[in-house]
Design a protein around this motif. Structure first.
Motif, PDB file in Angstrom:
ATOM      1  N   GLU A 273      47.980   4.044  38.486  1.00 14.45           N
ATOM      2  CA  GLU A 273      47.543   3.468  37.209  1.00 14.45           C
ATOM      3  C   GLU A 273      48.503   2.365  36.755  1.00 14.45           C
ATOM      4  O   GLU A 273      48.065   1.347  36.192  1.00 14.45           O
ATOM      5  CB  GLU A 273      47.440   4.560  36.154  1.00 14.45           C
ATOM      6  N   ARG A 274      49.808   2.538  36.995  1.00 16.29           N
ATOM      7  CA  ARG A 274      50.767   1.482  36.634  1.00 16.29           C
ATOM      8  C   ARG A 274      50.492   0.204  37.411  1.00 16.29           C
ATOM      9  O   ARG A 274      50.682  -0.906  36.907  1.00 16.29           O
ATOM     10  CB  ARG A 274      52.209   1.955  36.896  1.00 16.29           C
ATOM     11  N   VAL A 275      50.053   0.347  38.651  1.00 12.90           N
ATOM     12  CA  VAL A 275      49.715  -0.816  39.471  1.00 12.90           C
ATOM     13  C   VAL A 275      48.517  -1.569  38.893  1.00 12.90           C
ATOM     14  O   VAL A 275      48.366  -2.772  39.107  1.00 12.90           O
ATOM     15  CB  VAL A 275      49.443  -0.373  40.916  1.00 12.90           C
ATOM     16  N   GLY A 276      47.667  -0.869  38.137  1.00 14.85           N
ATOM     17  CA  GLY A 276      46.466  -1.478  37.564  1.00 14.85           C
ATOM     18  C   GLY A 276      45.180  -0.914  38.108  1.00 14.85           C
ATOM     19  O   GLY A 276      44.089  -1.415  37.787  1.00 14.85           O
ATOM     20  N   MET A 277      45.269   0.133  38.913  1.00  7.67           N
ATOM     21  CA  MET A 277      44.054   0.748  39.449  1.00  7.67           C
ATOM     22  C   MET A 277      43.361   1.551  38.355  1.00  7.67           C
ATOM     23  O   MET A 277      44.013   2.265  37.577  1.00  7.67           O
ATOM     24  CB  MET A 277      44.396   1.641  40.644  1.00  7.67           C
ATOM     25  N   GLN A 278      42.046   1.434  38.298  1.00  5.92           N
ATOM     26  CA  GLN A 278      41.255   2.098  37.265  1.00  5.92           C
ATOM     27  C   GLN A 278      40.349   3.154  37.882  1.00  5.92           C
ATOM     28  O   GLN A 278      39.934   3.051  39.034  1.00  5.92           O
ATOM     29  CB  GLN A 278      40.411   1.064  36.514  1.00  5.92           C
ATOM     30  N   HIS A 279      40.044   4.187  37.097  1.00 11.35           N
ATOM     31  CA  HIS A 279      39.170   5.257  37.554  1.00 11.35           C
ATOM     32  C   HIS A 279      37.725   4.745  37.613  1.00 11.35           C
ATOM     33  O   HIS A 279      37.186   4.274  36.614  1.00 11.35           O
ATOM     34  CB  HIS A 279      39.253   6.452  36.594  1.00 11.35           C
ATOM     35  N   VAL A 280      37.121   4.840  38.799  1.00 10.14           N
ATOM     36  CA  VAL A 280      35.749   4.347  38.958  1.00 10.14           C
ATOM     37  C   VAL A 280      34.809   5.438  39.484  1.00 10.14           C
ATOM     38  O   VAL A 280      33.622   5.178  39.680  1.00 10.14           O
ATOM     39  CB  VAL A 280      35.705   3.138  39.924  1.00 10.14           C
ATOM     40  N   GLY A 281      35.301   6.648  39.697  1.00 10.78           N
ATOM     41  CA  GLY A 281      34.464   7.726  40.199  1.00 10.78           C
ATOM     42  C   GLY A 281      35.301   8.940  40.525  1.00 10.78           C
ATOM     43  O   GLY A 281      36.481   9.025  40.200  1.00 10.78           O
ATOM     44  N   ARG A 282      34.670   9.892  41.195  1.00 13.04           N
ATOM     45  CA  ARG A 282      35.340  11.138  41.560  1.00 13.04           C
ATOM     46  C   ARG A 282      34.899  11.571  42.936  1.00 13.04           C
ATOM     47  O   ARG A 282      33.704  11.576  43.238  1.00 13.04           O
ATOM     48  CB  ARG A 282      35.019  12.232  40.527  1.00 13.04           C
ATOM     49  N   PHE A 283      35.849  11.888  43.791  1.00  9.28           N
ATOM     50  CA  PHE A 283      35.594  12.411  45.104  1.00  9.28           C
ATOM     51  C   PHE A 283      35.850  13.913  45.132  1.00  9.28           C
ATOM     52  O   PHE A 283      36.442  14.475  44.199  1.00  9.28           O
ATOM     53  CB  PHE A 283      36.514  11.736  46.131  1.00  9.28           C
ATOM     54  N   ALA A 284      35.396  14.543  46.199  1.00  8.32           N
ATOM     55  CA  ALA A 284      35.725  15.937  46.475  1.00  8.32           C
ATOM     56  C   ALA A 284      35.908  16.087  47.985  1.00  8.32           C
ATOM     57  O   ALA A 284      35.296  15.341  48.762  1.00  8.32           O
ATOM     58  CB  ALA A 284      34.644  16.884  45.968  1.00  8.32           C
ATOM     59  N   THR A 285      36.735  17.035  48.381  1.00  2.00           N
ATOM     60  CA  THR A 285      36.975  17.313  49.788  1.00  2.00           C
ATOM     61  C   THR A 285      36.932  18.813  50.024  1.00  2.00           C
ATOM     62  O   THR A 285      37.509  19.580  49.249  1.00  2.00           O
ATOM     63  CB  THR A 285      38.340  16.770  50.246  1.00  2.00           C
ATOM     64  N   VAL A 286      36.251  19.221  51.083  1.00  2.00           N
ATOM     65  CA  VAL A 286      36.230  20.605  51.545  1.00  2.00           C
ATOM     66  C   VAL A 286      36.851  20.610  52.928  1.00  2.00           C
ATOM     67  O   VAL A 286      36.368  19.934  53.834  1.00  2.00           O
ATOM     68  CB  VAL A 286      34.806  21.177  51.592  1.00  2.00           C
ATOM     69  N   LEU A 287      37.943  21.362  53.095  1.00  2.00           N
ATOM     70  CA  LEU A 287      38.678  21.398  54.357  1.00  2.00           C
ATOM     71  C   LEU A 287      38.451  22.711  55.098  1.00  2.00           C
ATOM     72  O   LEU A 287      38.489  23.786  54.466  1.00  2.00           O
ATOM     73  CB  LEU A 287      40.185  21.223  54.112  1.00  2.00           C
ATOM     74  N   PHE A 288      38.246  22.629  56.420  1.00  2.00           N
ATOM     75  CA  PHE A 288      38.064  23.830  57.238  1.00  2.00           C
ATOM     76  C   PHE A 288      39.283  24.093  58.110  1.00  2.00           C
ATOM     77  O   PHE A 288      40.074  23.192  58.370  1.00  2.00           O
ATOM     78  CB  PHE A 288      36.814  23.659  58.110  1.00  2.00           C
TER      79      PHE A 288
END
Length: 288
Positions: A273-288
């Motif tokens: 966020e300090r770099v200037g990146m903004q929240h544009v969505g949400r991911f999810a991960t399922v690991l096996f």
């Protein structure tokens, strides 16, 4: 002849897939980068791309390779992809992508494929389409083949820390080393290499895991454990943003640099966020 609702796509569908990905180009860059590079033929993709058709149009897709990655799914498409995945059996090591689609797929697949080793339901998707807000670290640069022997152990350490097992499991790391070397060759690997405890080491690194017209996705951001908490992450990431936007350009499109991160990694989120990146969505991960 009626088209089946779910088919394995070939090159004839490449344009339709890219059009589908353009509905959310940042979230779908993993799939669009592969299709833009090699088309949809499974022999070149190294996996299958499933398409869900409705009234003769491609409405959703799902990458089925080392990962299962949904694109543009709704409840009906999720049902269809989950049914195909159950029939085929689990061949992937994870489900990853936009959270709504991934979690819906997992809800349907868990009775057959569960339990998962880990479920990460909340991974902010961040992006920047401008110069970074903090000064880039001038010591961060594109890596070269001469750096590989230093870079590879850092990549192994990052992967093991993030995923929970070593990428050297199975073939001793031959496949993973080839992937690291490929990213170096393509100019998609960046690092800062300094003296640490009397030895040259990678102190910061990141790679571009996916590159599609107008959008890139950063992966593998890592700071040497002995140097964490010293403010290396934000200027390092600022350098990655600046170098990426300088090196990867497309006519008529402003390059967007994106990544996703675990929400519990608050230090990393704050640095981005300090770099200037903004929240544009949400991911999810399922690991096996």
């Amino acid at each position: 002849m009626l088209r089946q609702p779910v088919t394995v796509l070939d090159d004839a569908a490449a344009g339709a897939v890219l059009e589908l990905c353009e509905q959310d180009p940042v979230a779908n860059v993993f799939v669009s980068s592969r299709v833009a590079a090699v088309g949809c033929d499974p022999r070149r993709l190294g996996g299958e791309l499933w398409g869900y058709w409705r009234r003769g149009r491609l409405r959703a897709a799902c990458w089925a390779g080392a990962n299962l990655v949904p694109v543009g799914v709704d409840d009906v498409a999720v049902d269809a992809f989950a049914a195909r995945a159950r029939r085929q059996g689990r061949r992937c090591s994870s489900l990853v992508g936009p959270a709504e689609g991934v979690l819906a797929l997992w809800d349907r697949l868990e009775p057959a494929w569960g339990p998962a080793r880990d479920v990460r339901p909340d991974q902010p998707l961040l992006a920047i389409a401008a110069d970074p807000l903090v000064a880039p670290d001038p010591a961060v640069r594109a890596t070269t083949e001469a750096d590989l022997d230093l870079l590879y152990p850092a990549c192994v350490a990052m992967f093991t820390e993030e995923v929970g097992y070593s990428p050297e499991t199975g073939d001793g790391g031959a496949t993973y080393r080839r992937r690291v070397a490929e990213l170096v060759r393509l100019g998609r690997s960046f690092a800062r290499i300094d003296e640490v405890d009397g030895r040259r080491r990678v102190v910061f690194k990141a790679e571009l895991g996916a590159v599609a017209p107008g959008v890139v996705q950063v992966q593998g951001v890592w700071v040497h454990p002995a140097l964490r908490g010293r403010g290396l992450a934000a200027p390092g990431m600022a350098a990655v943003v600046a170098l990426t936007r300088e090196r990867f350009t497309w006519a008529g499109r402003d390059t967007v640099v994106s990544l996703y991160v675990n929400s519990f990694n608050r230090r990393a989120v704050a640095a981005y966020e300090r770099v200037g990146m903004q929240h544009v969505g949400r991911f999810a991960t399922v690991l096996f």
